[in-house]
Design a protein around this motif. Structure first.
Motif, PDB file in Angstrom:
ATOM      1  N   PRO A   1       1.124  -0.963  -0.028  1.00  0.00           N
ATOM      2  CA  PRO A   1       0.388  -0.026  -0.504  1.00  0.00           C
ATOM      3  C   PRO A   1       0.537   1.739  -0.035  1.00  0.00           C
ATOM      4  CG  PRO A   1      -0.987  -2.043   1.571  1.00  0.00           C
ATOM      5  CD  PRO A   1       0.765  -2.055   1.097  1.00  0.00           C
ATOM      6  N   ASN A   2       0.290   2.260  -0.162  1.00  0.00           N
ATOM      7  CA  ASN A   2       0.953   3.373  -0.639  1.00  0.00           C
ATOM      8  C   ASN A   2       1.176   4.180   0.302  1.00  0.00           C
ATOM      9  OD1 ASN A   2      -1.684   4.869  -1.578  1.00  0.00           O
ATOM     10  ND2 ASN A   2      -1.333   4.935  -3.261  1.00  0.00           N
ATOM     11  N   GLU A   3       0.080   4.114   1.430  1.00  0.00           N
ATOM     12  CA  GLU A   3      -0.095   4.839   2.809  1.00  0.00           C
ATOM     13  C   GLU A   3       0.662   4.572   3.834  1.00  0.00           C
ATOM     14  OE1 GLU A   3      -1.591   4.503   6.138  1.00  0.00           O
ATOM     15  OE2 GLU A   3      -2.251   2.696   5.839  1.00  0.00           O
ATOM     16  N   PRO A   4       1.071   5.198   4.119  1.00  0.00           N
ATOM     17  CA  PRO A   4       2.215   4.598   5.185  1.00  0.00           C
ATOM     18  C   PRO A   4       2.298   3.569   5.804  1.00  0.00           C
ATOM     19  CG  PRO A   4       2.507   6.775   4.566  1.00  0.00           C
ATOM     20  CD  PRO A   4       0.977   6.912   3.880  1.00  0.00           C
ATOM     21  N   LEU A   5       0.871   3.703   6.794  1.00  0.00           N
ATOM     22  CA  LEU A   5       1.079   2.670   8.076  1.00  0.00           C
ATOM     23  C   LEU A   5       0.700   1.645   7.349  1.00  0.00           C
ATOM     24  CD1 LEU A   5       1.510   1.754  10.940  1.00  0.00           C
ATOM     25  CD2 LEU A   5      -1.677   2.669  10.756  1.00  0.00           C
ATOM     26  N   ASN A   6      -0.254   1.221   6.626  1.00  0.00           N
ATOM     27  CA  ASN A   6       0.029  -0.093   5.997  1.00  0.00           C
ATOM     28  C   ASN A   6       1.345  -0.731   5.139  1.00  0.00           C
ATOM     29  OD1 ASN A   6      -2.752  -1.479   7.075  1.00  0.00           O
ATOM     30  ND2 ASN A   6      -2.936   0.131   6.108  1.00  0.00           N
ATOM     31  N   GLY A   7       1.802   0.370   4.278  1.00  0.00           N
ATOM     32  CA  GLY A   7       3.487   0.329   3.635  1.00  0.00           C
ATOM     33  C   GLY A   7       3.915  -0.519   4.636  1.00  0.00           C
ATOM     34  N   ALA A   8       4.290  -0.086   5.666  1.00  0.00           N
ATOM     35  CA  ALA A   8       5.330  -0.535   6.593  1.00  0.00           C
ATOM     36  C   ALA A   8       5.089  -1.824   7.549  1.00  0.00           C
ATOM     37  CB  ALA A   8       4.870   0.245   8.248  1.00  0.00           C
ATOM     38  N   ARG A   9       3.555  -1.959   7.036  1.00  0.00           N
ATOM     39  CA  ARG A   9       2.659  -3.078   7.917  1.00  0.00           C
ATOM     40  C   ARG A   9       3.820  -4.109   6.540  1.00  0.00           C
ATOM     41  NH1 ARG A   9      -3.168  -3.369   9.714  1.00  0.00           N
ATOM     42  NH2 ARG A   9      -2.127  -5.322  10.981  1.00  0.00           N
ATOM     43  N   GLY A  10       3.556  -3.909   5.235  1.00  0.00           N
ATOM     44  CA  GLY A  10       3.634  -4.983   4.236  1.00  0.00           C
ATOM     45  C   GLY A  10       5.834  -4.954   3.992  1.00  0.00           C
ATOM     46  N   LEU A  11       5.953  -3.861   4.602  1.00  0.00           N
ATOM     47  CA  LEU A  11       7.510  -3.843   4.512  1.00  0.00           C
ATOM     48  C   LEU A  11       8.235  -4.802   5.440  1.00  0.00           C
ATOM     49  CD1 LEU A  11       8.292  -0.881   3.902  1.00  0.00           C
ATOM     50  CD2 LEU A  11       9.093  -2.669   2.072  1.00  0.00           C
ATOM     51  N   ILE A  12       7.456  -5.068   6.641  1.00  0.00           N
ATOM     52  CA  ILE A  12       7.687  -5.884   7.921  1.00  0.00           C
ATOM     53  C   ILE A  12       7.367  -7.038   8.097  1.00  0.00           C
ATOM     54  CG2 ILE A  12       6.940  -5.525  10.313  1.00  0.00           C
ATOM     55  CD1 ILE A  12       6.570  -2.730  10.371  1.00  0.00           C
ATOM     56  N   LEU A  13       6.373  -7.421   7.537  1.00  0.00           N
ATOM     57  CA  LEU A  13       6.348  -8.766   7.132  1.00  0.00           C
ATOM     58  C   LEU A  13       6.755  -9.688   5.793  1.00  0.00           C
ATOM     59  CD1 LEU A  13       3.821 -10.934   7.796  1.00  0.00           C
ATOM     60  CD2 LEU A  13       1.903 -10.000   5.727  1.00  0.00           C
ATOM     61  N   LEU A  14       7.025  -8.688   4.907  1.00  0.00           N
ATOM     62  CA  LEU A  14       7.916  -9.095   3.885  1.00  0.00           C
ATOM     63  C   LEU A  14       9.354  -9.148   4.805  1.00  0.00           C
ATOM     64  CD1 LEU A  14       8.163  -6.719   0.738  1.00  0.00           C
ATOM     65  CD2 LEU A  14       7.082  -9.383   1.263  1.00  0.00           C
ATOM     66  N   GLU A  15       9.913  -8.618   5.598  1.00  0.00           N
ATOM     67  CA  GLU A  15      11.025  -8.633   6.215  1.00  0.00           C
ATOM     68  C   GLU A  15      11.414  -9.939   7.141  1.00  0.00           C
ATOM     69  OE1 GLU A  15      14.313  -6.361   8.559  1.00  0.00           O
ATOM     70  OE2 GLU A  15      12.314  -6.557   9.757  1.00  0.00           O
TER      71      GLU A  15
ATOM     72  N   GLY B   1      14.801   0.089  13.607  1.00  0.00           N
ATOM     73  CA  GLY B   1      14.707  -0.216  15.148  1.00  0.00           C
ATOM     74  C   GLY B   1      13.409   1.513  14.412  1.00  0.00           C
ATOM     75  N   LYS B   2      12.572   1.335  13.058  1.00  0.00           N
ATOM     76  CA  LYS B   2      11.627   2.545  12.634  1.00  0.00           C
ATOM     77  C   LYS B   2      10.346   2.086  13.125  1.00  0.00           C
ATOM     78  CE  LYS B   2      14.602   4.838   9.885  1.00  0.00           C
ATOM     79  NZ  LYS B   2      14.567   6.165   9.560  1.00  0.00           N
ATOM     80  N   GLY B   3      10.494   0.698  13.625  1.00  0.00           N
ATOM     81  CA  GLY B   3       8.429   0.881  14.008  1.00  0.00           C
ATOM     82  C   GLY B   3       7.280   0.733  12.532  1.00  0.00           C
ATOM     83  N   PHE B   4       6.226   1.552  12.946  1.00  0.00           N
ATOM     84  CA  PHE B   4       5.575   1.650  11.513  1.00  0.00           C
ATOM     85  C   PHE B   4       5.755   2.736  10.289  1.00  0.00           C
ATOM     86  CE2 PHE B   4       2.915  -1.591  14.438  1.00  0.00           C
ATOM     87  CZ  PHE B   4       2.824  -1.967  13.640  1.00  0.00           C
ATOM     88  N   SER B   5       7.404   3.409  10.900  1.00  0.00           N
ATOM     89  CA  SER B   5       7.535   4.651  10.239  1.00  0.00           C
ATOM     90  C   SER B   5       8.131   4.026   9.154  1.00  0.00           C
ATOM     91  CB  SER B   5       8.441   6.182  11.581  1.00  0.00           C
ATOM     92  OG  SER B   5       9.223   5.151  11.685  1.00  0.00           O
ATOM     93  N   VAL B   6       8.930   2.954   8.849  1.00  0.00           N
ATOM     94  CA  VAL B   6       9.889   2.424   8.395  1.00  0.00           C
ATOM     95  C   VAL B   6       9.129   2.455   6.573  1.00  0.00           C
ATOM     96  CG1 VAL B   6       8.806  -0.038   7.831  1.00  0.00           C
ATOM     97  CG2 VAL B   6      10.923  -0.032   7.625  1.00  0.00           C
ATOM     98  N   SER B   7      10.472   2.912   5.855  1.00  0.00           N
ATOM     99  CA  SER B   7       9.221   2.930   4.196  1.00  0.00           C
ATOM    100  C   SER B   7      10.433   2.063   3.390  1.00  0.00           C
ATOM    101  CB  SER B   7       9.194   4.403   3.887  1.00  0.00           C
ATOM    102  OG  SER B   7      10.900   4.837   3.658  1.00  0.00           O
TER     103      SER B   7
END
Length: 265
Positions: A130-144, A154-160
């Protein structure tokens, strides 16, 4: 003194009449279309069976869902968690609050129409988030978590996507509107899809290659209202109906991908 007493009595009567008029008005709850809307509608039916007039207003625009609460057009909404609410309050100057602990968690998952396992991902494959920052961050975290990328710590939900420090498969990260990530599966290899969008689009939560069922208090979808509505007896009565075994059973039976939270609290 008698004049002042009469004025005070008149004001008291007017206040009582105003309170009674408000109490007679239907409670208006805004919600997102799809499974969360189904959940709100089920709770509203239970409330109406108990004699409370509740109207559900479904909107597809997440920004509008908060705007109608802030303007007073509706009394509360049900669609967002505290993490998203904090972002909206800051960006749009709202002062909205969560009014109770009861709610539900809507998981996110990685889905594909092209592969059956993450082991099949090839170098250069594309991944939609998602291009929405929060759900985009959830996507990146799940990919990790899936071992496909590594993010700056250390970025948490602010990761991009700019915080990807290791990408051994050279995955191409594509940012799309959250409602479009499921539809993008015809074009991309993998996509992060929120269950609230997946189900209305005809997707099956069980088909997820990876699903994030993390129980995080900051991700619980709860009722949100203006501070002056927090103690509205109509809203309290409806939340009491929502916080019931019948609603919890509905989630478990009809929305099995969702996680009940705060029931009985």
């Amino acid at each position: 003194m008698k004049t002042l007493l009469r004025l005070a009595q008149a004001a008291g009567v007017l206040l009582a009449m105003t309170a009674a008029a408000v109490a007679d008005e239907p409670l208006k709850i805004a919600t997102s279309a799809g499974p969360v809307g189904q959940l709100a509608a089920f709770a509203a039916k239970l409330a109406r069976d108990k004699g409370q007039d509740v109207k559900i207003v479904e909107l597809s625009d997440w920004v509008a869902l908060n705007e109608v609460v802030n303007s007073g057009d509706v009394d509360a909404n049900l669609f967002q968690h505290a993490t998203y609410l904090a972002i909206q309050n800051k960006q749009r100057g709202f002062n909205l609050i969560q009014v109770d602990k009861v709610g539900v968690i809507a998981p996110v998952g990685l889905f594909s129409k092209k592969i059956k396992s993450l082991d099949e991902i090839k170098s250069g494959d594309s991944v939609a988030i998602p291009n929405e920052p929060l759900n985009g961050a959830r996507g990146l975290i799940l990919l990790e978590r899936a071992g496909l990328i590594k993010l700056a710590p250390g970025k948490g939900f602010s990761v991009s996507r700019f915080d990807i420090i290791e990408n051994p498969k050279n995955l191409k990260v594509v940012e799309l509107d959250p409602a479009q990530t499921y539809r993008s599966l015809d074009d991309v290899t993998l996509a992060l899809v929120n269950i609230t969008y997946l189900i209305p689009a005809g997707g099956d939560p069980k088909s997820a290659l990876v699903i994030d069922r993390t129980v995080d208090d900051g991700l619980v979808l709860r009722f949100t209202a203006r501070p002056d509505k927090k103690d509205d007896p109509r809203l309290k009565a409806f939340i009491q109906v929502f916080n019931s075994p019948e609603v919890k059973h509905f989630i478990e039976e009809k929305l099995p991908a969702f996680i009940p939270a705060g029931f009985g609290s």
